[in-house]
Design a protein around this motif. Structure first.
Motif, PDB file in Angstrom:
ATOM      1  N   ALA A   1       0.873  -1.171   0.000  1.00  0.00           N
ATOM      2  CA  ALA A   1       0.000   0.000   0.000  1.00  0.00           C
ATOM      3  C   ALA A   1       0.907   1.216   0.000  1.00  0.00           C
ATOM      4  CB  ALA A   1      -0.898   0.003   1.236  1.00  0.00           C
TER       5      ALA A   1
ATOM      6  N   LYS B   1       4.376   0.998   1.626  1.00  0.00           N
ATOM      7  CA  LYS B   1       4.425   0.109   2.785  1.00  0.00           C
ATOM      8  C   LYS B   1       4.092  -1.316   2.355  1.00  0.00           C
ATOM      9  CE  LYS B   1       2.873  -0.033   7.465  1.00  0.00           C
ATOM     10  NZ  LYS B   1       1.670  -0.452   8.108  1.00  0.00           N
TER      11      LYS B   1
ATOM     12  N   ILE C   1       2.619  -4.658   3.207  1.00  0.00           N
ATOM     13  CA  ILE C   1       1.752  -5.251   4.223  1.00  0.00           C
ATOM     14  C   ILE C   1       1.955  -6.764   4.253  1.00  0.00           C
ATOM     15  CG2 ILE C   1      -0.608  -5.494   5.002  1.00  0.00           C
ATOM     16  CD1 ILE C   1      -1.232  -2.881   3.589  1.00  0.00           C
TER      17      ILE C   1
ATOM     18  N   PRO D   1      -0.005 -10.979  15.853  1.00  0.00           N
ATOM     19  CA  PRO D   1      -0.272  -9.727  16.564  1.00  0.00           C
ATOM     20  C   PRO D   1      -1.082  -8.750  15.712  1.00  0.00           C
ATOM     21  CG  PRO D   1       1.993  -9.784  15.805  1.00  0.00           C
ATOM     22  CD  PRO D   1       1.415 -11.129  15.516  1.00  0.00           C
ATOM     23  N   ASN D   2      -1.539  -7.690  16.335  1.00  0.00           N
ATOM     24  CA  ASN D   2      -2.300  -6.667  15.603  1.00  0.00           C
ATOM     25  C   ASN D   2      -1.443  -6.058  14.506  1.00  0.00           C
ATOM     26  OD1 ASN D   2      -3.769  -5.655  18.680  1.00  0.00           O
ATOM     27  ND2 ASN D   2      -4.732  -6.783  17.058  1.00  0.00           N
ATOM     28  N   GLY D   3      -2.071  -5.842  13.373  1.00  0.00           N
ATOM     29  CA  GLY D   3      -1.347  -5.202  12.270  1.00  0.00           C
ATOM     30  C   GLY D   3      -0.389  -6.120  11.552  1.00  0.00           C
ATOM     31  N   ALA D   4      -0.515  -7.424  11.771  1.00  0.00           N
ATOM     32  CA  ALA D   4       0.416  -8.352  11.131  1.00  0.00           C
ATOM     33  C   ALA D   4       0.077  -8.548   9.662  1.00  0.00           C
ATOM     34  CB  ALA D   4       0.383  -9.690  11.849  1.00  0.00           C
ATOM     35  N   GLY D   5      -1.171  -8.334   9.312  1.00  0.00           N
ATOM     36  CA  GLY D   5      -1.584  -8.530   7.921  1.00  0.00           C
ATOM     37  C   GLY D   5      -2.548  -9.685   7.761  1.00  0.00           C
ATOM     38  N   LYS D   6      -3.135 -10.128   8.841  1.00  0.00           N
ATOM     39  CA  LYS D   6      -4.049 -11.276   8.772  1.00  0.00           C
ATOM     40  C   LYS D   6      -5.309 -10.928   7.989  1.00  0.00           C
ATOM     41  CE  LYS D   6      -4.478 -11.349  13.239  1.00  0.00           C
ATOM     42  NZ  LYS D   6      -3.699 -10.152  13.567  1.00  0.00           N
ATOM     43  N   SER D   7      -5.929  -9.823   8.377  1.00  0.00           N
ATOM     44  CA  SER D   7      -7.151  -9.426   7.666  1.00  0.00           C
ATOM     45  C   SER D   7      -6.859  -9.157   6.197  1.00  0.00           C
ATOM     46  CB  SER D   7      -7.748  -8.176   8.292  1.00  0.00           C
ATOM     47  OG  SER D   7      -8.017  -8.399   9.640  1.00  0.00           O
ATOM     48  N   THR D   8      -5.690  -8.584   5.948  1.00  0.00           N
ATOM     49  CA  THR D   8      -5.312  -8.291   4.560  1.00  0.00           C
ATOM     50  C   THR D   8      -5.226  -9.576   3.746  1.00  0.00           C
ATOM     51  OG1 THR D   8      -4.054  -6.446   5.419  1.00  0.00           O
ATOM     52  CG2 THR D   8      -3.642  -7.076   3.154  1.00  0.00           C
TER      53      THR D   8
ATOM     54  N   HIS E   1     -14.870  -7.950   9.678  1.00  0.00           N
ATOM     55  CA  HIS E   1     -15.161  -7.290  10.956  1.00  0.00           C
ATOM     56  C   HIS E   1     -16.567  -6.716  10.963  1.00  0.00           C
ATOM     57  CE1 HIS E   1     -11.102  -7.634  12.429  1.00  0.00           C
ATOM     58  NE2 HIS E   1     -10.628  -7.101  11.323  1.00  0.00           N
TER      59      HIS E   1
ATOM     60  N   GLU F   1     -11.997 -12.971  12.770  1.00  0.00           N
ATOM     61  CA  GLU F   1     -12.365 -12.848  14.183  1.00  0.00           C
ATOM     62  C   GLU F   1     -13.858 -13.084  14.387  1.00  0.00           C
ATOM     63  OE1 GLU F   1     -10.683  -9.339  15.950  1.00  0.00           O
ATOM     64  OE2 GLU F   1      -9.011  -9.379  14.557  1.00  0.00           O
TER      65      GLU F   1
ATOM     66  N   HIS G   1      -7.942 -14.164  17.658  1.00  0.00           N
ATOM     67  CA  HIS G   1      -7.020 -13.896  18.758  1.00  0.00           C
ATOM     68  C   HIS G   1      -7.370 -14.798  19.930  1.00  0.00           C
ATOM     69  CE1 HIS G   1      -5.155 -10.508  16.821  1.00  0.00           C
ATOM     70  NE2 HIS G   1      -6.336 -10.004  16.540  1.00  0.00           N
TER      71      HIS G   1
ATOM     72  N   VAL H   1      -4.418   5.284  -1.137  1.00  0.00           N
ATOM     73  CA  VAL H   1      -3.173   4.840  -1.766  1.00  0.00           C
ATOM     74  C   VAL H   1      -3.134   5.335  -3.204  1.00  0.00           C
ATOM     75  CG1 VAL H   1      -2.891   2.814  -0.327  1.00  0.00           C
ATOM     76  CG2 VAL H   1      -4.261   2.662  -2.389  1.00  0.00           C
TER      77      VAL H   1
HETATM   78  N1  ATP Z   1      -5.819   0.604   3.154  1.00  0.00           N
HETATM   79  C1  ATP Z   1      -4.664   0.555   3.810  1.00  0.00           C
HETATM   80  N2  ATP Z   1      -3.727   1.494   3.576  1.00  0.00           N
HETATM   81  C2  ATP Z   1      -2.544   1.479   4.211  1.00  0.00           C
HETATM   82  N3  ATP Z   1      -2.211   0.571   5.109  1.00  0.00           N
HETATM   83  C3  ATP Z   1      -3.094  -0.387   5.419  1.00  0.00           C
HETATM   84  C4  ATP Z   1      -4.360  -0.451   4.774  1.00  0.00           C
HETATM   85  N4  ATP Z   1      -5.039  -1.495   5.276  1.00  0.00           N
HETATM   86  C5  ATP Z   1      -4.216  -2.060   6.178  1.00  0.00           C
HETATM   87  N5  ATP Z   1      -3.057  -1.405   6.281  1.00  0.00           N
HETATM   88  C6  ATP Z   1      -1.912  -1.755   7.122  1.00  0.00           C
HETATM   89  O1  ATP Z   1      -1.658  -3.111   6.941  1.00  0.00           O
HETATM   90  C7  ATP Z   1      -1.224  -3.712   8.135  1.00  0.00           C
HETATM   91  C8  ATP Z   1      -1.974  -5.011   8.351  1.00  0.00           C
HETATM   92  O2  ATP Z   1      -3.352  -4.749   8.567  1.00  0.00           O
HETATM   93  P1  ATP Z   1      -4.380  -5.913   8.891  1.00  0.00           P
HETATM   94  O3  ATP Z   1      -5.741  -5.299   9.025  1.00  0.00           O
HETATM   95  O4  ATP Z   1      -4.222  -6.977   7.894  1.00  0.00           O
HETATM   96  O5  ATP Z   1      -3.877  -6.411  10.317  1.00  0.00           O
HETATM   97  P2  ATP Z   1      -4.463  -7.610  11.189  1.00  0.00           P
HETATM   98  O6  ATP Z   1      -3.392  -8.639  11.236  1.00  0.00           O
HETATM   99  O7  ATP Z   1      -5.781  -8.026  10.702  1.00  0.00           O
HETATM  100  O8  ATP Z   1      -4.586  -6.914  12.603  1.00  0.00           O
HETATM  101  P3  ATP Z   1      -5.727  -7.090  13.730  1.00  0.00           P
HETATM  102  O9  ATP Z   1      -5.284  -8.216  14.564  1.00  0.00           O
HETATM  103  O10 ATP Z   1      -5.665  -5.806  14.477  1.00  0.00           O
HETATM  104  O11 ATP Z   1      -7.027  -7.317  13.064  1.00  0.00           O
HETATM  105  C9  ATP Z   1      -1.409  -2.674   9.218  1.00  0.00           C
HETATM  106  O12 ATP Z   1      -0.133  -2.211   9.580  1.00  0.00           O
HETATM  107  C10 ATP Z   1      -2.188  -1.562   8.589  1.00  0.00           C
HETATM  108  O13 ATP Z   1      -1.731  -0.329   9.038  1.00  0.00           O
END
Ligand code: ATP
Ligand code: MG
Lengths: 224, 234, 253
Positions: free
Chosen positions: B11, B14, B16, B35-42, B81, B156, B188, C155
């Motif tokens: 993105a 960055k 992800i 952990p949070n922000g690891a990229g799981k949801s992505t 979510h 989740e 989690h 983005v």
């Molecule tokens: N649209 C976006 N633009 C920029 N960065 C993004 C975007 N969406 C997600 N991110 C970044 O991607 C990373 C991973 O996000 P993601 O939602 O996949 O985390 P997660 O593992 O699901 O966390 P959580 O446990 O909190 O749900 C985060 O650092 C977030 O800041």
């Protein structure tokens, strides 16, 4: 694809039927536009009749944009847009569904507000009513089809309510010029009918070109 | 069932996801931890066709994600979510709409059956906007399985659910597993992960750091490995 | 760790190819532009006749028409690069589209400022709803809207995609806008080209035509130079951003 589009349009219209939010707002807004115009131009004055064709389209444009703004923003709550995007259908079905819903609402608003306008300003149609309806139809069609498309585009922005008019008005200017001219001729001066016909052709050509273009490009707008 | 090769997502500048390789067999139930922000949801969104990967190959059931998106969309059910439900509509109307969208033949019956399954038949015709968070989550679960998908992508799913609903959800997953459904679940909640999953994946900082099979609901093993990967010395 | 870095390199392709091109090109462009502009100025003020009814103010005509042609070319370039972007999805196409639109907007603004000056001396009114001028005004609004889409947060690839779509829609609209306005109002503008070489019929003398053509080419080459510089500048910005992000990540790990 058509079936899915109808399903989507039905969903929107049914939801509108339940809440009546957007439609009520649009109709009241149309009424307010008429009111403001009666202040600006003295209804008792005969020259006022000349601005009526313009007023009709001001109503369409401004109340239409209210509805268009809502049509994609309403899908942001609970991320329902994602729900539509992961469903097995093409982006064009979403576009077509939204277009049908918006167009229906627009026609309802016109059906209520325009007779009202004629009544309040004591406007007697000397031209042809069928042609007038035809112009209303093709004008609204073009305005809503490109409007729905640009609403989908603007919905990506945080301030899409402000962005949409900026995108929509310049792009639709040919339609607006065309339909206002045609409406004026049809309603007041049937002698120049051939020129009205030419305007109708221009607007129809615009409708076709942009409907096809929107259809092709919507995939890129709704892409994730 | 799922074949991921060198998947990256960027993105702006960055990264992800940074090169994920993963292959999941049909019928597996996989938990994704991290952990949070690891990229799981992505990762889940990429599989749900909601995010375009920057590079890499993703195949679901042998179908390329880029080319056959219509076929793939029919295959999976996705629970993110947010609920993806229309506020003014009742559970029944919501489920019938989505059922029809997916071409479910007897959408009405299927909807009623699902609402019963998640234990909300009493609220069948109430608008969703008056529901509590847990109730909405229940309907959202029903929504994601309305077309009996072969692949479940759950983000989740246990948040906001009470004990009864958790066991309902687990039963749904297990009974679909019996029918051969593959499940990918971001969570989690280690206890639930250990309870129903037979494979655990840990993602950290956009990379796959651990991947192991789980037997006998070994909750300790999960916590141990997670501690090692995420909190321990790296 | 080293594995790691390699992968990062693979995923962060710094667009070297774009500016690894010969650095001579901008210099040549600059040279041509300066020569052409000087020639155009000479031709405009020294060579071309002074128009009979309007006098010296008519000289603005060369600049006015030149700017309009350049703006139109710029938007056409945006249109082409928008299509290319949607097909190929390369960032460089988006950069070209956006820089070109920006330059086009500047030239449109110039047309809109010189237009009233012309109008004041020719028709004794500041603004006329004349087809070409009105079309330019609408063009200006359309590409302002294009810039608004660029200002959106998100983005870059989302913005690039939406801008490309709007770039296509906007440009397709231009001929229709022109056609509609031409029908609507055809009172004012002199039909410069076409029948009648006689000055009174609104025709144009040969020496005037030469001045006009050179002016157009001068502004077009100025446009090319600006486009080249603008794209280079954007690329530099992108590169700096990438290095920044990389540095941040290296610090993190
Ligand atoms: N649209 C976006 N633009 C920029 N960065 C993004 C975007 N969406 C997600 N991110 C970044 O991607 C990373 C991973 O996000 P993601 O939602 O996949 O985390 P997660 O593992 O699901 O966390 P959580 O446990 O909190 O749900 C985060 O650092 C977030 O800041
Ligand atoms: Mg998440």
């Amino acid at each position: 694809m058509i079936k899915t589009a109808f399903l989507l349009a039905k969903k929107d219209l049914y939801s509108e039927l339940k809440t009546k939010q957007v439609l009520t707002t649009m109709i009241i807004f149309a009424g307010l536009v008429i009111l403001v115009f009666s202040f600006a131009f003295d209804p008792a004055n005969n020259t006022t009749k000349a601005v009526i064709p313009g007023v009709i389209w001001v109503i369409v444009v401004f109340s239409g944009i209210l509805g268009l703004n809502r049509s994609f923003l309403s899908e942001q709550r609970n991320d329902t847009m994602q729900g539509l995007l992961i469903a097995p259908m093409d982006a064009s079905s979403i576009y077509l569904g939204k277009f049908l819903a918006n167009f229906t609402m627009m026609l309802v608003v016109e059906l209520v507000s325009i007779p009202f306008l004629f009544l309040l300003f004591d406007f007697k149609i000397i031209g042809s009513i069928p042609y007038f309806i035809l112009i209303m139809f093709i004008g609204s069609f073009g305005f809503i089809s490109i409007g729905t498309f640009l609403a989908a585009l603007a919905a990506n922005s945080k301030s899409s309510e402000m962005l949409l008019p900026l995108l929509l008005f310049p792009v639709t200017s040919p339609i607006l010029i065309g339909v206002v001219q045609a409406t004026r001729i049809i309603l007041t001066n049937m002698e120049k009918f051939s020129s009205a016909l030419a305007w109708i052709q221009l607007v129809s050509a615009y409708d076709v070109i942009f409907f096809v273009l929107c259809f092709l490009l919507i995939e890129y707008v709704l892409e994730v | 069932m799922i074949e991921i090769k060198k998947l990256t997502k960027q993105a702006d500048n960055k990264l992800i996801l940074r090169g994920i390789d993963l292959s999941i067999e049909k019928g597996e139930t996989v938990a994704i931890l991290g952990p949070n922000g690891a990229g799981k949801s992505t990762l889940l969104k990429v599989l749900a066709t909601l995010i375009k990967p920057s590079s890499g190959l993703v195949k679901i059931n042998g179908l390329d994600l880029k080319k056959n998106h219509l076929e793939i969309k029919k295959l999976f059910g996705y629970l993110p979510h947010s609920s993806l439900l229309y506020d003014h509509y009742s559970p029944l109307e919501n489920l019938v709409f989505f059922g029809k969208l997916y071409g479910v033949t007897n959408a009405e019956e299927r909807a009623i059956e699902l609402v019963k399954e998640v234990g909300l038949s009493f609220f069948l015709n109430e608008p969703v906007k008056n529901f509590s968070r847990g109730m909405i989550q229940r309907i959202a679960i029903a929504r994601s399985i309305v077309h009996e998908p072969e692949l479940l992508l759950l983000d989740e799913p246990h948040t906001g659910l009470d004990q009864g609903a958790i066991s309902i959800l687990n039963n749904v997953i297990l009974s679909m597993k019996a029918k051969g459904t593959t499940t990918l679940m971001v969570t989690h909640d280690f206890k639930q992960a250990a309870e129903i999953c037979d494979r655990i994946i840990i993602i950290k900082n956009g990379k796959l750091v651990d991947d192991f099979k789980l037997e006998d609901r070994a909750l300790n093993l999960v916590s141990e490995k997670y501690q090692l990967q995420v909190e321990g010395v790296s | 760790m080293s594995m790691n870095l390699e992968r990062e390199k693979a995923t962060l392709p710094l667009s070297e190819s774009a500016d690894a091109k010969s650095p001579i090109l901008p210099k040549i462009l600059l040279g041509i532009t300066i020569v052409l502009i000087l020639t155009a100025i000479y031709l405009t003020f020294m060579y071309a006749d002074i128009e009979k009814t309007m006098g010296v103010v008519q000289k603005i005509f060369y600049f006015h028409v030149g700017s309009a042609a350049t703006a139109f070319t710029a938007f056409f370039v945006t249109f082409i690069f928008s299509i290319l972007y949607l097909v190929k999805r390369k960032r460089i196409f988006d950069t070209y589209a956006s820089v070109s639109a920006e330059i086009g907007l500047i030239f449109t603004t110039l047309v809109l400022t010189t237009g009233p000056i012309w109008a004041k001396s020719a028709w004794n009114t500041w603004w006329v709803w004349e087809p070409r001028l009105t079309t330019t005004l609408i063009l200006w609004f359309i590409y302002m809207a294009y810039m608004m889409i660029r200002q959106m947060d998100g983005v870059w690839d989302k913005k690039a995609r939406l801008c490309a779509v709007f770039g296509i829609i906007g440009f397709t609209d231009v001929p229709i806008v022109f056609f509609a306005i031409r029908w609507w109002q055809t009172k004012f503008h002199p039909i410069v080209f076409g029948n009648g070489v006689s000055q009174k019929g609104g025709g144009i003398a040969d020496n005037m035509l030469v001045a006009l053509i050179v002016s157009i080419f001068a502004l077009l080459s100025l446009y090319t130079y600006l486009l080249n510089r603008g794209v280079e500048f954007e690329n530099m910005k992108i590169k700096v951003d990438q290095y920044k992000e990389k540095l941040r990540e290296d610090l993190e790990n």
